[in-house]
Design a protein around this motif. Structure first.
Motif, PDB file in Angstrom:
ATOM      1  N   GLN A   9      -0.549 -10.962  28.307  1.00 57.47           N
ATOM      2  CA  GLN A   9      -0.095 -12.312  28.630  1.00 57.47           C
ATOM      3  C   GLN A   9      -0.500 -13.295  27.531  1.00 57.47           C
ATOM      4  N   LEU A  10      -1.719 -13.143  27.019  1.00 51.82           N
ATOM      5  CA  LEU A  10      -2.193 -14.025  25.957  1.00 51.82           C
ATOM      6  C   LEU A  10      -1.344 -13.869  24.708  1.00 51.82           C
ATOM      7  N   VAL A  11      -1.073 -12.621  24.311  1.00 51.95           N
ATOM      8  CA  VAL A  11      -0.294 -12.350  23.106  1.00 51.95           C
ATOM      9  C   VAL A  11       1.148 -12.807  23.288  1.00 51.95           C
ATOM     10  N   ASP A  12       1.736 -12.511  24.432  1.00 55.12           N
ATOM     11  CA  ASP A  12       3.132 -12.896  24.668  1.00 55.12           C
ATOM     12  C   ASP A  12       3.312 -14.401  24.642  1.00 55.12           C
ATOM     13  N   GLY A  13       2.283 -15.131  25.003  1.00 59.16           N
ATOM     14  CA  GLY A  13       2.386 -16.581  25.057  1.00 59.16           C
ATOM     15  C   GLY A  13       2.188 -17.274  23.717  1.00 59.16           C
ATOM     16  N   ASP A  14       1.777 -16.545  22.706  1.00 60.38           N
ATOM     17  CA  ASP A  14       1.470 -17.163  21.412  1.00 60.38           C
ATOM     18  C   ASP A  14       2.223 -16.416  20.309  1.00 60.38           C
ATOM     19  N   TYR A  15       3.141 -17.105  19.637  1.00 69.06           N
ATOM     20  CA  TYR A  15       3.976 -16.485  18.612  1.00 69.06           C
ATOM     21  C   TYR A  15       3.127 -15.918  17.468  1.00 69.06           C
ATOM     22  N   GLN A  16       2.156 -16.686  16.982  1.00 70.04           N
ATOM     23  CA  GLN A  16       1.352 -16.227  15.845  1.00 70.04           C
ATOM     24  C   GLN A  16       0.525 -14.997  16.211  1.00 70.04           C
ATOM     25  N   LEU A  17      -0.045 -15.014  17.405  1.00 65.81           N
ATOM     26  CA  LEU A  17      -0.815 -13.861  17.846  1.00 65.81           C
ATOM     27  C   LEU A  17       0.083 -12.637  17.980  1.00 65.81           C
ATOM     28  N   LYS A  18       1.264 -12.825  18.501  1.00 59.24           N
ATOM     29  CA  LYS A  18       2.219 -11.726  18.666  1.00 59.24           C
ATOM     30  C   LYS A  18       2.582 -11.137  17.303  1.00 59.24           C
ATOM     31  N   ARG A  19       2.789 -12.026  16.318  1.00 64.55           N
ATOM     32  CA  ARG A  19       3.117 -11.593  14.963  1.00 64.55           C
ATOM     33  C   ARG A  19       1.943 -10.821  14.343  1.00 64.55           C
ATOM     34  N   LEU A  20       0.706 -11.301  14.559  1.00 63.46           N
ATOM     35  CA  LEU A  20      -0.469 -10.624  14.009  1.00 63.46           C
ATOM     36  C   LEU A  20      -0.687  -9.253  14.644  1.00 63.46           C
ATOM     37  N   VAL A  21      -0.488  -9.152  15.943  1.00 62.06           N
ATOM     38  CA  VAL A  21      -0.637  -7.864  16.624  1.00 62.06           C
ATOM     39  C   VAL A  21       0.408  -6.876  16.106  1.00 62.06           C
ATOM     40  N   LYS A  22       1.620  -7.348  15.887  1.00 59.78           N
ATOM     41  CA  LYS A  22       2.680  -6.482  15.348  1.00 59.78           C
ATOM     42  C   LYS A  22       2.306  -6.003  13.943  1.00 59.78           C
ATOM     43  N   GLN A  23       1.792  -6.914  13.123  1.00 56.47           N
ATOM     44  CA  GLN A  23       1.386  -6.547  11.763  1.00 56.47           C
ATOM     45  C   GLN A  23       0.221  -5.551  11.800  1.00 56.47           C
ATOM     46  N   LEU A  24      -0.719  -5.756  12.690  1.00 52.78           N
ATOM     47  CA  LEU A  24      -1.841  -4.830  12.831  1.00 52.78           C
ATOM     48  C   LEU A  24      -1.353  -3.447  13.244  1.00 52.78           C
ATOM     49  N   ASP A  25      -0.399  -3.394  14.153  1.00 55.74           N
ATOM     50  CA  ASP A  25       0.190  -2.113  14.557  1.00 55.74           C
ATOM     51  C   ASP A  25       0.843  -1.414  13.364  1.00 55.74           C
ATOM     52  N   GLN A  26       1.553  -2.175  12.542  1.00 55.79           N
ATOM     53  CA  GLN A  26       2.200  -1.591  11.366  1.00 55.79           C
ATOM     54  C   GLN A  26       1.165  -1.031  10.397  1.00 55.79           C
ATOM     55  N   TYR A  27       0.087  -1.787  10.159  1.00 55.61           N
ATOM     56  CA  TYR A  27      -0.971  -1.302   9.264  1.00 55.61           C
ATOM     57  C   TYR A  27      -1.646  -0.058   9.830  1.00 55.61           C
ATOM     58  N   ASN A  28      -1.838  -0.011  11.138  1.00 57.15           N
ATOM     59  CA  ASN A  28      -2.429   1.179  11.751  1.00 57.15           C
ATOM     60  C   ASN A  28      -1.504   2.386  11.633  1.00 57.15           C
ATOM     61  N   GLN A  29      -0.188   2.174  11.745  1.00 52.55           N
ATOM     62  CA  GLN A  29       0.760   3.268  11.568  1.00 52.55           C
ATOM     63  C   GLN A  29       0.708   3.790  10.130  1.00 52.55           C
ATOM     64  N   LEU A  30       0.620   2.861   9.173  1.00 48.64           N
ATOM     65  CA  LEU A  30       0.506   3.276   7.771  1.00 48.64           C
ATOM     66  C   LEU A  30      -0.780   4.064   7.550  1.00 48.64           C
ATOM     67  N   LEU A  31      -1.864   3.605   8.145  1.00 50.29           N
ATOM     68  CA  LEU A  31      -3.141   4.293   8.002  1.00 50.29           C
ATOM     69  C   LEU A  31      -3.055   5.702   8.588  1.00 50.29           C
ATOM     70  N   ASN A  32      -2.379   5.847   9.713  1.00 54.04           N
ATOM     71  CA  ASN A  32      -2.214   7.175  10.318  1.00 54.04           C
ATOM     72  C   ASN A  32      -1.392   8.095   9.423  1.00 54.04           C
ATOM     73  N   ILE A  33      -0.376   7.549   8.755  1.00 47.26           N
ATOM     74  CA  ILE A  33       0.433   8.349   7.823  1.00 47.26           C
ATOM     75  C   ILE A  33      -0.429   8.807   6.653  1.00 47.26           C
ATOM     76  N   VAL A  34      -1.217   7.869   6.099  1.00 52.11           N
ATOM     77  CA  VAL A  34      -2.105   8.212   4.980  1.00 52.11           C
ATOM     78  C   VAL A  34      -3.083   9.295   5.414  1.00 52.11           C
ATOM     79  N   ARG A  35      -3.703   9.108   6.565  1.00 51.72           N
ATOM     80  CA  ARG A  35      -4.688  10.083   7.052  1.00 51.72           C
ATOM     81  C   ARG A  35      -4.074  11.461   7.277  1.00 51.72           C
ATOM     82  N   SER A  36      -2.815  11.492   7.725  1.00 53.28           N
ATOM     83  CA  SER A  36      -2.172  12.788   7.979  1.00 53.28           C
ATOM     84  C   SER A  36      -1.827  13.513   6.681  1.00 53.28           C
TER      85      SER A  36
END
Length: 143
Positions: A9-36
């Motif tokens: 609810q907190l993230v959905d209510g705040d555009y900047q937070l939503k954008r940061l969480v999405k970016q963090l997810d993307q970086y974590n996906q990249l990290l998982n690719i590197v690790r694999s």
């Protein structure tokens, strides 16, 4: 209500937070690719990713890990390309603070009871008000 629901609810209510969480997810996906794409010993020390132009930066705790990461660059680039991610280079960023084996030790100084008594006696004998206040502060800190 669960913590996850509150966070959503907190993230959905705040555009900047939503954008940061999405970016963090993307970086974590990249990290998982590197690790694999690297050996398990190296995968464990890869701590984060970021972009610098079209180069993917990977945070590692030592220059030895950085060297191994550079050696694995072709395999990492191939794994990224297979995942649909375009990167022209992999750059290791050595972050000494990430070293897990050598945590920073904080000093823990304790004043002994005889030392406290000596400083207390000194405080009662001193005439200079600034020195008297400094001694009082020192004693207060060590109680």
């Amino acid at each position: 209500m669960s913590k996850t629901a509150n966070f959503s609810q907190l993230v959905d209510g705040d555009y900047q937070l939503k954008r940061l969480v999405k970016q963090l997810d993307q970086y974590n996906q990249l990290l998982n690719i590197v690790r694999s794409a690297v050996a398990p010993e190296l995968a464990r020390v890869c701590q984060g990713t970021a972009w610098s132009g079209s180069s993917l930066l990977v945070a590692v705790p030592s220059s030895a890990a950085a060297t191994r990461l550079r050696q694995a660059e072709p395999a990492i680039l191939a794994a990224l390309a297979q995942a649909g991610v375009h990167a022209t280079a992999i750059r290791a960023k050595v972050q000494v603070a990430l070293q897990q084996g050598n945590p920073l030790q904080t000093k823990s100084l304790r004043m002994t009871a005889p030392a406290k008594a000596a400083f207390s006696e000194l405080q009662s004998q001193v005439d200079d008000p600034e020195l008297k206040a400094a001694l009082a502060n020192l004693l207060r800190h060590h109680k």
